[in-house]
Design a protein around this motif. Structure first.
Motif, mmCIF file in Angstrom:
data_model
loop_
_atom_site.group_PDB
_atom_site.id
_atom_site.type_symbol
_atom_site.label_atom_id
_atom_site.label_comp_id
_atom_site.label_asym_id
_atom_site.label_seq_id
_atom_site.Cartn_x
_atom_site.Cartn_y
_atom_site.Cartn_z
ATOM 1 N N SER A 107 16.859 -3.078 -9.553
ATOM 2 C CA SER A 107 16.138 -1.808 -9.474
ATOM 3 C C SER A 107 15.597 -1.442 -10.849
ATOM 4 C CB SER A 107 17.047 -0.691 -8.953
ATOM 5 O OG SER A 107 18.073 -0.404 -9.886
ATOM 6 N N VAL A 108 14.599 -0.561 -10.851
ATOM 7 C CA VAL A 108 14.030 -0.050 -12.091
ATOM 8 C C VAL A 108 13.475 1.343 -11.812
ATOM 9 C CG1 VAL A 108 11.715 -1.033 -11.725
ATOM 10 C CG2 VAL A 108 12.535 -0.635 -14.052
ATOM 11 N N ALA A 109 13.653 2.254 -12.758
ATOM 12 C CA ALA A 109 13.136 3.611 -12.603
ATOM 13 C C ALA A 109 11.649 3.650 -12.945
ATOM 14 C CB ALA A 109 13.910 4.577 -13.490
ATOM 15 N N TRP A 110 10.921 4.532 -12.256
ATOM 16 C CA TRP A 110 9.472 4.654 -12.501
ATOM 17 C C TRP A 110 9.047 6.095 -12.291
ATOM 18 C CZ3 TRP A 110 5.069 3.498 -8.642
ATOM 19 C CH2 TRP A 110 3.827 3.515 -9.307
ATOM 20 N N ARG A 111 8.304 6.620 -13.261
ATOM 21 C CA ARG A 111 7.741 7.965 -13.153
ATOM 22 C C ARG A 111 6.243 7.868 -13.439
ATOM 23 N NH1 ARG A 111 10.069 13.097 -13.407
ATOM 24 N NH2 ARG A 111 8.618 14.771 -14.017
ATOM 25 N N PRO A 112 5.433 7.648 -12.400
ATOM 26 C CA PRO A 112 3.983 7.535 -12.634
ATOM 27 C C PRO A 112 3.405 8.877 -13.072
ATOM 28 C CG PRO A 112 4.457 7.615 -10.282
ATOM 29 C CD PRO A 112 5.778 7.540 -10.970
ATOM 30 N N ASP A 113 2.511 8.835 -14.056
ATOM 31 C CA ASP A 113 2.018 10.094 -14.608
ATOM 32 C C ASP A 113 0.627 10.490 -14.149
ATOM 33 O OD1 ASP A 113 0.644 8.145 -15.910
ATOM 34 O OD2 ASP A 113 1.342 8.637 -17.929
ATOM 35 N N ARG A 114 -0.118 9.580 -13.516
ATOM 36 C CA ARG A 114 -1.447 9.979 -13.055
ATOM 37 C C ARG A 114 -1.802 9.227 -11.771
ATOM 38 N NH1 ARG A 114 -2.303 6.994 -17.737
ATOM 39 N NH2 ARG A 114 -3.407 5.021 -17.454
ATOM 40 N N GLY A 136 0.792 -1.224 0.000
ATOM 41 C CA GLY A 136 0.000 0.000 0.000
ATOM 42 C C GLY A 136 0.824 1.274 0.000
ATOM 43 N N ALA A 137 2.121 1.191 -0.312
ATOM 44 C CA ALA A 137 2.970 2.384 -0.344
ATOM 45 C C ALA A 137 2.409 3.413 -1.327
ATOM 46 C CB ALA A 137 4.389 1.997 -0.742
ATOM 47 N N THR A 138 2.673 4.690 -1.064
ATOM 48 C CA THR A 138 2.197 5.763 -1.930
ATOM 49 C C THR A 138 3.360 6.444 -2.646
ATOM 50 O OG1 THR A 138 2.262 7.366 -0.109
ATOM 51 C CG2 THR A 138 0.189 6.191 -0.461
ATOM 52 N N PHE A 139 3.085 6.934 -3.872
ATOM 53 C CA PHE A 139 4.077 7.605 -4.698
ATOM 54 C C PHE A 139 3.460 8.866 -5.296
ATOM 55 C CE2 PHE A 139 5.320 3.206 -4.586
ATOM 56 C CZ PHE A 139 6.702 3.227 -4.522
ATOM 57 N N PRO A 140 4.136 10.005 -5.207
ATOM 58 C CA PRO A 140 3.623 11.215 -5.854
ATOM 59 C C PRO A 140 3.673 11.085 -7.384
ATOM 60 C CG PRO A 140 5.229 11.755 -4.150
ATOM 61 C CD PRO A 140 5.320 10.285 -4.378
ATOM 62 N N ALA A 141 2.600 11.500 -8.032
ATOM 63 C CA ALA A 141 2.560 11.486 -9.503
ATOM 64 C C ALA A 141 3.488 12.556 -10.057
ATOM 65 C CB ALA A 141 1.134 11.722 -9.979
ATOM 66 N N GLY A 142 4.039 12.277 -11.245
ATOM 67 C CA GLY A 142 4.873 13.246 -11.938
ATOM 68 C C GLY A 142 6.286 13.335 -11.419
ATOM 69 N N VAL A 146 3.931 -14.766 -9.569
ATOM 70 C CA VAL A 146 4.209 -13.346 -9.443
ATOM 71 C C VAL A 146 3.241 -12.742 -8.423
ATOM 72 C CG1 VAL A 146 4.181 -11.136 -10.667
ATOM 73 C CG2 VAL A 146 5.052 -13.183 -11.816
ATOM 74 N N VAL A 147 3.798 -12.028 -7.447
ATOM 75 C CA VAL A 147 2.982 -11.414 -6.397
ATOM 76 C C VAL A 147 2.579 -10.010 -6.835
ATOM 77 C CG1 VAL A 147 2.990 -10.572 -4.015
ATOM 78 C CG2 VAL A 147 3.983 -12.796 -4.560
ATOM 79 N N ARG A 148 1.310 -9.686 -6.679
ATOM 80 C CA ARG A 148 0.780 -8.374 -7.028
ATOM 81 C C ARG A 148 0.911 -7.450 -5.812
ATOM 82 N NH1 ARG A 148 -2.117 -8.639 -11.705
ATOM 83 N NH2 ARG A 148 -3.318 -6.754 -11.156
ATOM 84 N N HIS A 149 1.802 -6.458 -5.926
ATOM 85 C CA HIS A 149 2.109 -5.580 -4.795
ATOM 86 C C HIS A 149 1.303 -4.288 -4.949
ATOM 87 C CE1 HIS A 149 5.114 -4.361 -1.609
ATOM 88 N NE2 HIS A 149 4.459 -3.222 -1.850
ATOM 89 N N PRO A 150 0.318 -4.042 -4.073
ATOM 90 C CA PRO A 150 -0.538 -2.860 -4.232
ATOM 91 C C PRO A 150 0.160 -1.563 -3.826
ATOM 92 C CG PRO A 150 -1.153 -4.055 -2.256
ATOM 93 C CD PRO A 150 -0.106 -4.879 -2.930
ATOM 94 N N VAL A 151 0.033 -0.534 -4.648
ATOM 95 C CA VAL A 151 0.534 0.800 -4.342
ATOM 96 C C VAL A 151 -0.500 1.820 -4.837
ATOM 97 C CG1 VAL A 151 2.972 0.129 -4.488
ATOM 98 C CG2 VAL A 151 1.806 1.000 -6.513
ATOM 99 N N THR A 152 -0.328 3.055 -4.374
ATOM 100 C CA THR A 152 -1.228 4.129 -4.783
ATOM 101 C C THR A 152 -0.408 5.331 -5.231
ATOM 102 O OG1 THR A 152 -2.912 3.412 -3.209
ATOM 103 C CG2 THR A 152 -3.111 5.647 -4.072
ATOM 104 N N VAL A 153 -0.747 5.897 -6.373
ATOM 105 C CA VAL A 153 -0.143 7.110 -6.883
ATOM 106 C C VAL A 153 -1.031 8.282 -6.502
ATOM 107 C CG1 VAL A 153 0.678 8.343 -8.919
ATOM 108 C CG2 VAL A 153 0.909 5.843 -8.803
ATOM 109 N N SER A 185 6.671 -4.887 -13.919
ATOM 110 C CA SER A 185 5.513 -4.210 -14.491
ATOM 111 C C SER A 185 4.994 -3.191 -13.474
ATOM 112 C CB SER A 185 4.392 -5.200 -14.833
ATOM 113 O OG SER A 185 3.214 -4.511 -15.221
ATOM 114 N N THR A 186 4.737 -1.966 -13.916
ATOM 115 C CA THR A 186 4.189 -0.933 -13.042
ATOM 116 C C THR A 186 2.734 -0.620 -13.380
ATOM 117 O OG1 THR A 186 5.081 0.770 -14.529
ATOM 118 C CG2 THR A 186 6.438 0.125 -12.627
ATOM 119 N N ASP A 187 2.147 -1.416 -14.270
ATOM 120 C CA ASP A 187 0.756 -1.184 -14.670
ATOM 121 C C ASP A 187 -0.100 -2.431 -14.510
ATOM 122 O OD1 ASP A 187 1.769 -2.717 -16.737
ATOM 123 O OD2 ASP A 187 1.670 -1.119 -18.242
ATOM 124 N N GLY A 188 0.210 -3.220 -13.475
ATOM 125 C CA GLY A 188 -0.616 -4.386 -13.184
ATOM 126 C C GLY A 188 -0.418 -5.554 -14.125
ATOM 127 N N GLY A 189 0.670 -5.559 -14.898
ATOM 128 C CA GLY A 189 0.973 -6.671 -15.795
ATOM 129 C C GLY A 189 0.665 -6.406 -17.250
#
Length: 429
Positions: free
Chosen positions: A380-387, A327-333, A421-428, A355-359
């Motif tokens: 590691s992998v870089a991620w920039r969520p946009d919305r 349930g970790a949170t990430f700021p968009a943009g 594969v485990v689905r790890h929930p997060v919120t942007v 995968s950062t979009d649910g597969g």
């Protein structure tokens, strides 16, 4: 004091684990083995109950008046689960390749015994040792005796066979029994000790030996009001002579009480139950051995498996985890770096996809360790969520044996060896 050195028997052939499993299952079903400390009738009763997916027995109280776990368990590091403690993955971020001792998960059947190394003895006995005519005397090693032998250092993970068990229910809707671990029932350490092979040979290993069964010094385990004795599980001689250690150090320090002090068994890449803690005696047998821990427990039961259960579990499966809280949170943009670790009992992890979009899409992660067997690979992998919105992060690993994590794990009644594969929930936000 240990017996003087004696000529060694011919080395055992390298273990074919799949072939060994099939052979041992036939021996058990045909009654061509000895069940250590428990009647065959009792084991068959346990076997039938487990196959019917009844609830697993809960641990009984330890004889010693001590807490189940000795070390501190701050809630930001651990999830307490009865006599067990699961490491929180977010606590591992930035800790390096080896899991610090204070963060290492704890799997106890009863409670941690607090032992004194000066009083401790390792007793080796059984029909698989040579003895003088008419004699059947055990051989003993003290703590200093072991430390005087040639030492070996090995990096390896220890992982409970039920690690990831809760995902059978949360992701697949399956009903399973046992401790509802997420993915924190694993740790990697730098272990130092002596080869079990060296100790066996000094004890007078016979060419007739086929099985080696370590037993712990923790309290007897109770099931339905009946004692099953102290935790013990046999190893084939081929495995015992291969890469198994009697470890007395963990990450450069004496073993902590919760992790087997003064000496524990380390069986690299096998399910954690094989790595017996607080080892006090080892039976060396000229006939096959079985215990509740490789008959009623630590086998696979269910519609996808034989009615009598699978062969006893040996190697661990393949998994991946993010170093994130659920349930970790990430700021968009904003740019972020997602980090995690992947491991396999079948070989080194050579590739991780995220995968950062649910597969819906996947990309390769950057590996931060040279792939090696018996341990994990950090990535590691870089991620920039946009919305903004809720999503799932997914990671899947591939190892040198060609195994890749599937979308769905084959279920079993006790929830062992979850590999999907485990689905790890997060919120942007």
């Amino acid at each position: 004091m240990p017996a003087s050195a004696v000529p060694s028997p011919p080395p055992a052939p390298r273990l074919d684990e799949a072939g060994y499993d099939r052979h041992r299952l036939r021996q058990w079903l045909d009654g061509e083995a000895r069940a250590d400390g428990v009647s065959r009738r009792r084991l068959l009763t346990l076997l039938a109950a487990t196959a019917a997916a009844t609830v697993l027995p809960t641990p009984g109280p330890a004889r010693a008046a001590v807490a189940p776990i000795v070390k501190p368990l701050p809630p930001e590091w651990f999830i307490q689960r009865g006599t067990n403690a699961e490491t929180r993955w977010e606590a591992l971020r930035g800790t390096g390749h080896h899991t610090p001792n204070e963060l290492f998960f704890v799997r106890n059947h009863t409670a941690t015994p607090v032992l004194d190394a000066h009083d401790w003895r390792l007793r080796l006995w059984g029909t698989g040792l040579r003895s003088a005519p008419g004699e059947d005397r055990p051989v003993e090693f003290g703590y200093d005796d072991l430390r005087a032998l040639p030492a070996v250092t090995r990096t390896a993970f220890v992982e409970c066979a039920g690690n990831g068990r809760s995902s059978y229910t949360t992701q697949q809707g399956e009903t399973v029994t046992g401790t509802p671990w997420t993915l924190g029932a694993i740790g990697v350490a730098r272990w130092r000790g002596v080869r079990l092979a060296d100790v066996l040979r000094r004890a007078g290993l016979s060419s007739r030996a086929v099985d080696v069964q370590p037993r712990g010094l923790d309290a007897e385990y109770l099931s339905g009001g009946e004692s099953l004795g102290r935790v013990r599980r046999p190893l084939p001689l081929s495995k015992a002579l291969d890469d198994v250690l009697l470890a007395y150090e963990m990450n450069g320090e004496p073993l902590p009480y919760d992790h087997g002090y003064p000496v524990r068994v380390l069986v690299p890449s096998w399910v954690g139950i094989a790595s017996i803690k607080w080892v006090g005696d080892i039976e060396v047998s000229a006939e096959p051995l079985f215990s509740p821990w490789n008959t009623a427990f630590y086998r696979l039961f269910g519609p996808a498996h034989p009615a009598e259960g699978s062969a006893p579990l040996t190697r661990q499966t393949i998994k991946s985890a993010f170093e994130l809280a659920s349930g970790a949170t990430f700021p968009a943009g904003q740019g972020h770096v997602l980090r995690g670790r992947s491991w396999s009992g079948a070989g080194a992890v050579t590739q991780v996809e995220v995968s950062t979009d649910g597969g819906a899409s996947w990309r390769r992660a950057r590996l931060h360790d040279r792939p090696r067997p018996h341990t994990w690979t950090r990535w590691s992998v870089a991620w920039r969520p946009d919305r903004p919105g809720a999503t799932h992060l997914l990671a899947r690993a591939t190892d040198t044996a060609g195994r890749t994590q599937p979308d769905v794990a084959v279920p079993n009644a006790q929830g062992y060896l979850f590999d999907a594969v485990v689905r790890h929930p997060v919120t942007v936000v």
